[in-house]
Design an enzyme around this catalytic site. Structure first.
Site, PDB file in Angstrom:
ATOM      1  N   TYR A 154       1.724 -10.655  -3.752  1.00  0.00           N
ATOM      2  CA  TYR A 154       1.899  -9.841  -2.504  1.00  0.00           C
ATOM      3  C   TYR A 154       1.012  -9.785  -1.543  1.00  0.00           C
ATOM      4  CZ  TYR A 154       2.547  -5.579   0.222  1.00  0.00           C
ATOM      5  OH  TYR A 154       2.589  -4.791   1.341  1.00  0.00           O
TER       6      TYR A 154
ATOM      7  N   SER B 183      -1.486  -5.164   5.241  1.00  0.00           N
ATOM      8  CA  SER B 183      -1.603  -4.381   4.202  1.00  0.00           C
ATOM      9  C   SER B 183      -3.088  -4.447   3.783  1.00  0.00           C
ATOM     10  CB  SER B 183      -0.640  -5.014   3.285  1.00  0.00           C
ATOM     11  OG  SER B 183      -1.094  -4.071   1.939  1.00  0.00           O
TER      12      SER B 183
ATOM     13  N   GLU C 202      -3.767  -4.301   0.937  1.00  0.00           N
ATOM     14  CA  GLU C 202      -3.845  -5.076  -0.338  1.00  0.00           C
ATOM     15  C   GLU C 202      -4.461  -6.195  -0.079  1.00  0.00           C
ATOM     16  OE1 GLU C 202      -2.617  -4.529  -3.653  1.00  0.00           O
ATOM     17  OE2 GLU C 202      -2.779  -2.564  -2.922  1.00  0.00           O
TER      18      GLU C 202
HETATM   19  P1  GDP Z   1      -0.127  -0.561  -4.484  1.00  0.00           P
HETATM   20  O1  GDP Z   1      -1.257  -0.019  -3.849  1.00  0.00           O
HETATM   21  O2  GDP Z   1       0.584  -1.285  -3.474  1.00  0.00           O
HETATM   22  O3  GDP Z   1      -0.013  -1.390  -5.626  1.00  0.00           O
HETATM   23  O4  GDP Z   1       0.804   0.645  -4.651  1.00  0.00           O
HETATM   24  P2  GDP Z   1       1.277   1.423  -6.230  1.00  0.00           P
HETATM   25  O5  GDP Z   1       1.670   2.777  -5.728  1.00  0.00           O
HETATM   26  O6  GDP Z   1       2.337   0.498  -6.639  1.00  0.00           O
HETATM   27  O7  GDP Z   1      -0.098   1.475  -7.115  1.00  0.00           O
HETATM   28  C1  GDP Z   1      -1.070   2.079  -6.856  1.00  0.00           C
HETATM   29  C2  GDP Z   1      -2.187   1.917  -7.921  1.00  0.00           C
HETATM   30  O8  GDP Z   1      -1.627   2.935  -8.934  1.00  0.00           O
HETATM   31  C3  GDP Z   1      -2.450   0.870  -8.718  1.00  0.00           C
HETATM   32  O9  GDP Z   1      -3.811   0.570  -8.847  1.00  0.00           O
HETATM   33  C4  GDP Z   1      -1.549   0.707  -9.772  1.00  0.00           C
HETATM   34  O10 GDP Z   1      -1.829  -0.314 -10.744  1.00  0.00           O
HETATM   35  C5  GDP Z   1      -1.874   2.152 -10.202  1.00  0.00           C
HETATM   36  N1  GDP Z   1      -0.872   2.626 -11.191  1.00  0.00           N
HETATM   37  C6  GDP Z   1      -1.028   3.435 -12.444  1.00  0.00           C
HETATM   38  N2  GDP Z   1      -0.118   3.388 -13.137  1.00  0.00           N
HETATM   39  C7  GDP Z   1       1.102   3.191 -12.372  1.00  0.00           C
HETATM   40  C8  GDP Z   1       2.607   3.280 -12.545  1.00  0.00           C
HETATM   41  O11 GDP Z   1       3.089   3.511 -13.495  1.00  0.00           O
HETATM   42  N3  GDP Z   1       3.352   2.731 -11.397  1.00  0.00           N
HETATM   43  C9  GDP Z   1       2.678   2.290 -10.291  1.00  0.00           C
HETATM   44  N4  GDP Z   1       3.416   1.760  -9.234  1.00  0.00           N
HETATM   45  N5  GDP Z   1       1.398   2.001 -10.043  1.00  0.00           N
HETATM   46  C10 GDP Z   1       0.689   2.356 -11.086  1.00  0.00           C
END
Ligand code: GDP
Length: 327
Positions: free
Chosen positions: A151, A127, A129
């Site tokens: 993660y 990933s 990440e």
């Molecule tokens: P990630 O890159 O695997 O963490 O995928 P996510 O879709 O969970 O999050 C992508 C980005 O969106 C991260 O930087 C989160 O902090 C940001 N983010 C902002 N608001 C939200 C929210 O309400 N839900 C999620 N899942 N992410 C959010």
């Protein structure tokens, strides 16, 4: 017929990959955990060709048994605790499944496929990440890791153990470092689907606000359907190797919100969006942008769906789903 075995079959990528491999003429086996798993029953209805096999990434004997049933030519390890926010509150579980699960699967492959000339090809879902607090931009296969969540840490272990088993035991094991990839089947906990679904619901009058975390984070978002093809391409090479799959472009969460609301004809999105610290993470990944040059040069892989097309596809899907619920 070649045989493929997929963990994480009930997730977004499991679905796309199973469809893709079935179309290629594979017998597709999917590992499902738990007793009377409702997601497995639903998936079996959607993909009747799928052979479901019980197993759990926390349980090595179950992985051995599952591989003995499937007798696969290719194993795709997509199973994980995959939601970054959840990994902070379930850090040990994440380390066990997302990290040690990879080691168990590699051991199961050695037990079932043999310690010499093992014929089973292995794909690990690594990933972006892992890059976390990025050391360079854009990120490549050689960029050092600096994970920012349990993660991300677990994925680094998974990645490193794949490289180690490849070098130690001559396994055909590949690691795909995939940047965020989304689509209509993405879970509602991830930001893209959360936003496209909320925009659709707000448009339909079913919801009145969207509560968000940071709007500043930037991601390299592609389409999951494109990415599963890259997974398969990695396992068709003469030599196992690691590849970044990404679009090479980055957008902010705010760009995502603007585009999703615009797609349903709402320009004053600010009126509907509120931020709440409960969605902030203890450590954030601020910027991801991948360089897919190696995948393009060696695999001939290129993403076909761009960000705008992806978000429109997701919004259309959410409008259809939510409108049907309303009827
Ligand atoms: P990630 O890159 O695997 O963490 O995928 P996510 O879709 O969970 O999050 C992508 C980005 O969106 C991260 O930087 C989160 O902090 C940001 N983010 C902002 N608001 C939200 C929210 O309400 N839900 C999620 N899942 N992410 C959010």
């Amino acid at each position: 017929m070649p045989r493929a075995f997929i963990t994480g079959i009930t997730g977004q990528d499991g679905f796309h990959l199973a469809e893709f491999l079935h179309d290629k003429g594979y017998d597709v086996y999917g590992m499902v955990k738990g007793q009377n798993n409702p997601r497995a029953a639903k998936l079996q209805e959607e993909l009747p060709f799928l052979e479901l096999v019980p197993g759990d990434l926390a349980d090595l004997p179950s992985l051995v048994a599952a591989l003995q049933i499937a007798q696969p030519d290719e194993v795709y390890n997509l199973g994980a605790i995959s939601f970054v926010a959840l990994s902070f509150s379930q850090a040990e579980l994440t380390a066990n499944i997302t990290g040690l699960g990879v080691l168990r699967m590699l051991e199961a492959i050695r037990m079932v496929g043999g310690t010499q000339n093992n014929p089973i090809r292995f794909y690990q879902a690594s990933s972006s990440e892992m890059f976390g607090k990025v050391r360079e931009t854009p990120q490549t296969e050689l960029t050092p890791f600096h994970p920012r969540s349990p993660y991300g840490c677990a994925k680094v272990f998974g990645h490193d153990i794949v490289v180690n088993y490849r070098e130690s035991y001559d396994l055909f094991a590949c690691s795909g470092i995939l940047f965020n990839h989304e689509g209509p089947r993405r879970g509602l906990e991830f930001v893209t689907r959360k936003v496209t679904n909320a925009a659709a619901r707000i448009k339909l009058g079913l919801q009145h606000e969207l509560v968000m975390g940071t709007l500043d984070a930037k991601r390299d978002w592609g389409y999951a359907g494109d990415y599963v093809k890259g997974m398969w391409m990695m396992l068709q090479q003469d030599q196992p190797d690691d590849f970044v799959l990404a679009t090479g472009e980055t957008q902010s969460v705010q760009d995502l919100v603007e585009l999703s609301f615009a797609a349903v004809g709402i320009d004053d999105w600010q009126q509907y969006v509120r931020q709440d610290p409960k969605f902030y993470r203890p450590a954030e990944v601020d910027l991801l942008i991948g360089d897919p040059a190696k995948a393009k040069a060696q695999l001939g892989w290129e993403p076909e769906v761009d960000f705008s097309t992806l978000i429109h596809m997701m919004v259309e899907n959410d409008l259809a789903i939510e409108a049907a619920k309303g009827r």
